[in-house]
Structure formats: structure tokens, C-alpha cells
Design a protein around this motif. Structure first.
Motif, PDB file in Angstrom:
ATOM      1  N   LEU A  78       0.832  -1.200   0.000  1.00  0.00           N
ATOM      2  CA  LEU A  78       0.000   0.000   0.000  1.00  0.00           C
ATOM      3  C   LEU A  78       0.868   1.252   0.000  1.00  0.00           C
ATOM      4  O   LEU A  78       0.644   2.184  -0.786  1.00  0.00           O
ATOM      5  CB  LEU A  78      -0.931  -0.013   1.215  1.00  0.00           C
ATOM      6  CG  LEU A  78      -1.980   1.071   1.292  1.00  0.00           C
ATOM      7  CD1 LEU A  78      -2.906   1.014   0.087  1.00  0.00           C
ATOM      8  CD2 LEU A  78      -2.795   0.919   2.574  1.00  0.00           C
ATOM      9  N   LYS A  79       1.885   1.270   0.848  1.00  0.00           N
ATOM     10  CA  LYS A  79       2.796   2.418   0.892  1.00  0.00           C
ATOM     11  C   LYS A  79       3.501   2.601  -0.454  1.00  0.00           C
ATOM     12  O   LYS A  79       3.616   3.719  -0.954  1.00  0.00           O
ATOM     13  CB  LYS A  79       3.836   2.224   2.006  1.00  0.00           C
ATOM     14  CG  LYS A  79       3.275   2.319   3.397  1.00  0.00           C
ATOM     15  CD  LYS A  79       4.327   1.968   4.427  1.00  0.00           C
ATOM     16  CE  LYS A  79       3.735   1.873   5.812  1.00  0.00           C
ATOM     17  NZ  LYS A  79       4.715   1.379   6.804  1.00  0.00           N
ATOM     18  N   ILE A  82       1.166   4.043  -3.080  1.00  0.00           N
ATOM     19  CA  ILE A  82       0.964   5.487  -2.913  1.00  0.00           C
ATOM     20  C   ILE A  82       2.183   6.245  -3.436  1.00  0.00           C
ATOM     21  O   ILE A  82       2.047   7.240  -4.158  1.00  0.00           O
ATOM     22  CB  ILE A  82       0.675   5.831  -1.436  1.00  0.00           C
ATOM     23  CG1 ILE A  82      -0.698   5.272  -1.033  1.00  0.00           C
ATOM     24  CG2 ILE A  82       0.754   7.334  -1.191  1.00  0.00           C
ATOM     25  CD1 ILE A  82      -0.969   5.305   0.452  1.00  0.00           C
ATOM     26  N   LYS A  83       3.385   5.762  -3.100  1.00  0.00           N
ATOM     27  CA  LYS A  83       4.609   6.411  -3.591  1.00  0.00           C
ATOM     28  C   LYS A  83       4.666   6.365  -5.117  1.00  0.00           C
ATOM     29  O   LYS A  83       5.051   7.344  -5.767  1.00  0.00           O
ATOM     30  CB  LYS A  83       5.847   5.740  -2.993  1.00  0.00           C
ATOM     31  CG  LYS A  83       6.077   6.062  -1.541  1.00  0.00           C
ATOM     32  CD  LYS A  83       7.316   5.345  -1.027  1.00  0.00           C
ATOM     33  CE  LYS A  83       7.507   5.587   0.460  1.00  0.00           C
ATOM     34  NZ  LYS A  83       8.655   4.821   0.994  1.00  0.00           N
ATOM     35  N   LYS A  85       2.159   6.167  -7.200  1.00  0.00           N
ATOM     36  CA  LYS A  85       1.155   7.093  -7.733  1.00  0.00           C
ATOM     37  C   LYS A  85       1.689   8.521  -7.707  1.00  0.00           C
ATOM     38  O   LYS A  85       1.576   9.258  -8.699  1.00  0.00           O
ATOM     39  CB  LYS A  85      -0.137   6.991  -6.925  1.00  0.00           C
ATOM     40  CG  LYS A  85      -1.248   7.901  -7.423  1.00  0.00           C
ATOM     41  CD  LYS A  85      -2.482   7.754  -6.560  1.00  0.00           C
ATOM     42  CE  LYS A  85      -3.645   8.569  -7.031  1.00  0.00           C
ATOM     43  NZ  LYS A  85      -3.420   9.974  -7.285  1.00  0.00           N
ATOM     44  N   LEU A  86       2.284   8.918  -6.594  1.00  0.00           N
ATOM     45  CA  LEU A  86       2.840  10.263  -6.490  1.00  0.00           C
ATOM     46  C   LEU A  86       3.976  10.468  -7.479  1.00  0.00           C
ATOM     47  O   LEU A  86       4.079  11.520  -8.124  1.00  0.00           O
ATOM     48  CB  LEU A  86       3.319  10.536  -5.064  1.00  0.00           C
ATOM     49  CG  LEU A  86       2.232  10.589  -3.989  1.00  0.00           C
ATOM     50  CD1 LEU A  86       2.856  10.668  -2.609  1.00  0.00           C
ATOM     51  CD2 LEU A  86       1.288  11.754  -4.234  1.00  0.00           C
TER      52      LEU A  86
END
Length: 92
Positions: A78-79, A82-83, A85-86
């Protein structure tokens, strides 16, 4: 622990359980589970009855470790998602 952390942990744990249940239908997992059960039974037969609880405790501990590893992997995925995606948003 904040309310968010509690709710987030509950979400992760529930999702890990869902994924584990989905894996139950995987043919390779079924094959490995059958082999695991046969080995467990063979080892159990070799142990004196007063020592058999040790193997059961060992197997229970393996499940707990596996559950923690699954939760950790899910958290990390999950982390990382998110990274990623950013990163992709910044790259555009």
C-alpha cells in the motif's frame, strides 16, 4: 494509537484475511497444504504423546508469523502504491 490507526489496522487485517481466503482455491497452495498436512501427521506419529503438543504449538506459531508477514507485505504494498502514484503524477 489514534482512531485512524485503529481503523486502518482493522482494514488491513480484514483485507489480509480476505486475500488469504482467496488463496485457499489456488491449486499450488492446495498441493503444498496437502504435503504439509502429510508431513505434519508423519512427524506427529513419531513423537511421544507427551511431546506432540510441541509440534502443534510450532504449527500455530507458524500461522501467526505468516499472518504478520502478510500484514506487513500488504502495508508495504500500500505504501509503495501510494509512492508510485505520487511519482507518476510528478513525472507527468
Amino acid at each position: 494509537m489514534s482512531r485512524f490507526e485503529v481503523v486502518f489496522d482493522e482494514f488491513i487485517i480484514n483485507r489480509v484475511i480476505e486475500v488469504e481466503e482467496e488463496k485457499l482455491n489456488d491449486p499450488e497452495r492446495i498441493k503444498l497444504s496437502l504435503r504439509h498436512s502429510k508431513l505434519y501427521d508423519e512427524i506427529m506419529k513419531l513423537l511421544p504423546s507427551e511431546k506432540q503438543h510441541l509440534l502443534s504449538d510450532f504449527a500455530d506459531n507458524e500461522v501467526l508469523i505468516s499472518t504478520l508477514e502478510s500484514k506487513h507485505n500488504y502495508d508495504q504494498g500500500l505504501k509503495d502504491g501510494i509512492k508510485m502514484k505520487l511519482f507518476l503524477e510528478l513525472a507527468n
